[in-house]
Design an enzyme around this catalytic site. Structure first.
Site, short mmCIF file in Angstrom:
data_model
loop_
_atom_site.label_atom_id
_atom_site.label_comp_id
_atom_site.label_asym_id
_atom_site.label_seq_id
_atom_site.Cartn_x
_atom_site.Cartn_y
_atom_site.Cartn_z
N ASP A 199 0.64 -1.20 0.15
CA ASP A 199 0.28 0.23 0.08
C ASP A 199 0.97 0.95 0.20
OD1 ASP A 199 -2.31 1.52 0.13
OD2 ASP A 199 -2.60 1.49 2.50
N GLU A 218 -12.67 -4.39 -4.21
CA GLU A 218 -12.64 -3.05 -3.61
C GLU A 218 -12.03 -1.99 -4.63
OE1 GLU A 218 -11.82 -5.18 -1.08
OE2 GLU A 218 -14.28 -5.93 -1.06
N ASN A 219 -11.09 -1.94 -5.38
CA ASN A 219 -10.42 -1.50 -5.93
C ASN A 219 -10.92 -0.69 -6.87
OD1 ASN A 219 -7.27 -2.59 -5.54
ND2 ASN A 219 -8.19 -0.68 -4.05
N GLY A 244 0.15 5.78 -4.13
CA GLY A 244 -0.64 6.55 -4.43
C GLY A 244 -0.07 7.64 -3.28
N ARG A 245 0.24 7.56 -2.20
CA ARG A 245 0.87 8.34 -1.61
C ARG A 245 2.40 9.52 -2.21
NH1 ARG A 245 -1.52 5.98 3.60
NH2 ARG A 245 -1.84 4.11 2.07
N SER A 284 -8.05 -4.74 5.60
CA SER A 284 -8.72 -4.03 3.49
C SER A 284 -9.40 -5.35 2.74
CB SER A 284 -7.49 -3.05 3.15
OG SER A 284 -7.61 -2.25 3.57
C1 IPE Z 1 -5.11 -2.10 -0.49
O1 IPE Z 1 -4.91 -1.55 -0.29
C2 IPE Z 1 -5.19 -3.24 -1.82
C3 IPE Z 1 -4.32 -3.04 -1.95
C4 IPE Z 1 -3.00 -3.05 -1.47
C5 IPE Z 1 -3.99 -3.79 -3.46
P1 IPE Z 1 -6.94 -0.58 -0.49
O2 IPE Z 1 -5.23 0.72 -0.53
O3 IPE Z 1 -7.41 -0.81 -2.13
O4 IPE Z 1 -7.37 -0.33 1.08
P2 IPE Z 1 -7.56 1.07 1.68
O5 IPE Z 1 -8.66 1.36 0.94
O6 IPE Z 1 -7.03 2.09 2.13
O7 IPE Z 1 -8.11 0.51 2.73
C1 IPE Z 2 -1.80 0.14 -3.57
O1 IPE Z 2 -1.87 2.01 -3.25
C2 IPE Z 2 -1.74 -0.18 -4.47
C3 IPE Z 2 -3.38 -0.40 -4.40
C4 IPE Z 2 -4.51 -0.56 -4.11
C5 IPE Z 2 -3.21 -1.37 -6.45
P1 IPE Z 2 -2.37 2.84 -3.67
O2 IPE Z 2 -2.81 2.86 -4.08
O3 IPE Z 2 -4.03 2.11 -2.38
O4 IPE Z 2 -2.25 4.13 -2.99
P2 IPE Z 2 -2.53 4.84 -1.49
O5 IPE Z 2 -3.51 4.64 -0.39
O6 IPE Z 2 -3.39 5.41 -2.30
O7 IPE Z 2 -1.25 5.65 -1.04
MG MG Z 3 -4.31 2.78 -1.16
#
Ligand code: IPE
Ligand code: IPE
Ligand code: MG
Length: 238
Positions: free
Chosen positions: A22, A69-70, A25-26, A194
């Site tokens: 995880d 959920e993604n 994005g950040r 998650s």
């Molecule tokens: C969990 O991360 C799924 C993956 C890393 C693939 P998310 O970023 O989707 O989880 P939440 O929404 O913060 O719980």
């Molecule tokens: C994890 O990174 C990858 C996936 C869930 C596909 P995120 O995309 O959830 O990154 P953050 O949590 O927004 O930083």
């Molecule tokens: Mg995330």
């Protein structure tokens, strides 16, 4: 970082490690880059982490790459993630195989673009006999879905009066050869599961790390293993 590798007890390496990768994005946001750039850099980290896991003798490494959920993310990001995954398998399939890595897939194929699905299936077939380490990619994966699907399959074949047992339930999960998770690592500083590996996490040790996935290195894995080895696992006993 401290040299945790040399301090590990080789006799106490967890058989099954699962990682919630995880924070892509950040990571991107911090650098004023598009989110997809974070995912791209995150994908680049996977190989070194898998190598490090194999090196210390981890037998099974589950990686959470896309949750059920993604799909709730913007369509462009979702599409980019599938493209990236496809590219990942295309560019790594040969090396994965040469290194003796077996790849498994846990998740729902339905919904995944067919070209992505094809290259995943190709990787599964090509690496099926490898045994250095098993990499279980959790893609379009949901822990509840995994349990529910197993229960529903069982319900259809169920004999009158028959009840489910824990052993039977474990055999109905995706890739039943995977053992329970010993160590679950989540990066990015979030403290939640998650919907990951719900059944197999029952007695896992949980390590939450304040590092964004694209910054994750072998040294972080060793650090998590070091923490794991300091834990006392009781399984309800004394
Ligand atoms: C969990 O991360 C799924 C993956 C890393 C693939 P998310 O970023 O989707 O989880 P939440 O929404 O913060 O719980
Ligand atoms: C994890 O990174 C990858 C996936 C869930 C596909 P995120 O995309 O959830 O990154 P953050 O949590 O927004 O930083
Ligand atoms: Mg995330």
């Amino acid at each position: 970082m401290k040299d945790y590798l040399s301090q590990l007890d080789p006799g106490n390496i967890p058989a099954h490690v699962a990682i919630i990768m995880d924070g892509n994005g950040r990571w991107a946001k911090k650098k004023s880059l598009p989110r997809l750039e974070g995912h791209r850099r995150g994908a680049e980290v996977v190989e070194a982490v898998a190598d490090a896991a194999a090196r210390v003798g981890i037998r099974y490494l589950s990686l959470f790459a896309f949750s059920t959920e993604n799909w709730n993310r913007p369509r462009e990001e979702v599409r980019g993630l599938w493209e990236l995954l496809e590219l990942f398998f295309q560019s790594h399939i040969r090396k994965i195989d040469e290194k003796g890595v077996r790849v498994l897939f846990s998740g729902v194929f339905k919904g995944i673009p067919s070209s992505t699905r094809k290259v995943i299936e190709e990787t599964l077939g090509r690496t099926a006999k490898n045994n250095r380490i098993t990499l279980n990619f959790c893609v379009n994966y949901g822990g509840r879905q995994e349990v529910l699907e197993g229960v529903n399959i069982w319900l259809k074949k169920r004999k009158e009066g028959e009840l489910l047992t824990e052993k039977k339930m474990a055999s109905l999960l995706w890739n039943p050869s995977l053992p329970d998770v010993d160590l679950m690592i989540r990066t990015s500083g979030e403290y939640r599961i998650s919907n990951f590996m719900l059944w197999r996490l029952a007695y896992a040790e949980l390590v939450f790390m304040n590092v964004l996935w694209p910054d994750f290195r072998a040294s972080h894995l060793y650090r998590a293993l070091y923490d794991y080895q300091k834990r006392e696992r009781r399984f309800g006993g004394l």
